[in-house]
Design an enzyme around this catalytic site. Sequence first.
Site, short mmCIF file in Angstrom:
data_model
loop_
_atom_site.label_atom_id
_atom_site.label_comp_id
_atom_site.label_asym_id
_atom_site.label_seq_id
_atom_site.Cartn_x
_atom_site.Cartn_y
_atom_site.Cartn_z
CB SER A 186 -0.96 -0.05 1.19
OG SER A 186 -1.99 0.90 1.06
CG ASP A 243 -6.90 -2.99 -3.26
OD1 ASP A 243 -7.57 -2.22 -2.56
OD2 ASP A 243 -5.67 -3.12 -3.17
CG HIS A 295 -5.69 -2.55 0.37
ND1 HIS A 295 -4.99 -2.08 -0.72
CD2 HIS A 295 -5.15 -1.94 1.47
CE1 HIS A 295 -4.07 -1.21 -0.31
NE2 HIS A 295 -4.15 -1.11 1.00
#
Length: 276
Positions: free
Chosen positions: A97, A227, A256
């Site tokens: 991320s 995601d 995610h």
Amino acid sequence: MGYVTTKDGVDIFYKDWGPRDAPVIFFHHGWPLSSDDWDAQMLFFLKEGFRVVAHDRRGHGRSTQVWDGHDMDHYADDVAAVVEYLGVQGAVHVGHSTGGGEVAYYVARYPNDPVAKAVLISAVPPLMVKTESNPDGLPKEVFDDLQNQLFKNRSQFYHDVPAGPFYGFNRPGAKVSEPVVLNWWRQGMMGGAKAHYDGIVAFSQTDFTEALKKIEVPVLILHGEDDQVVPFEISGKKSAELVKNGKLISYPGFPHGMPTTEAETINKDLLAFIRS
């Protein structure tokens, strides 16, 4: 475990496990978490004979809750400080991320620091927010709302995110793991509200396009096709087109937070890439 003090006086917490002469993997966590989020990967790769390193980003986890410097330039500089202190040049850098953006910025900003390979998992590059030059991005109001929720009730917000879209627990038929939700909440609440508030701007408005283009080493891009936090079509798919030596693996149905929920698959693909 210990601390590295950066040139601007911030104490960065780090973990460093494994034989000193083993190949090194350096893990970069996502927002608003800490190095603890890599438990499933660090234990796995430790057993595979690697030396594993992870740090808590400034203002996150056990690092100093400094009020400023919550931008990608400072994030990359902090990584460089840890790398130099531990002498772990030539590592494989793995980011999830926001951590994926940090990896891209570090590799591009420090071309003279040897890096073996880079891995971007569910990562925010090349650019999340919608602009004239990035019409497929998410509206700025999406990120403004994240800041507003953090401002109003950070504790509740940090329960709602993992209980919902982060791990895909809001999908029909999904089995919610309350311990996973609480671990996310615990990590988030360890960090500083100011760092997290500013971090939303850092991960959403930083344009990583030029950084991605500068990366010379092999890059593995892993992204879940479901995601809901960093949509695959505007991130992983585009990043794969920008790096010079990239490999993209996308996973139908993966969320995610797939390094946690799908750790076995992610670890297997990471290991294959690192050993290739």
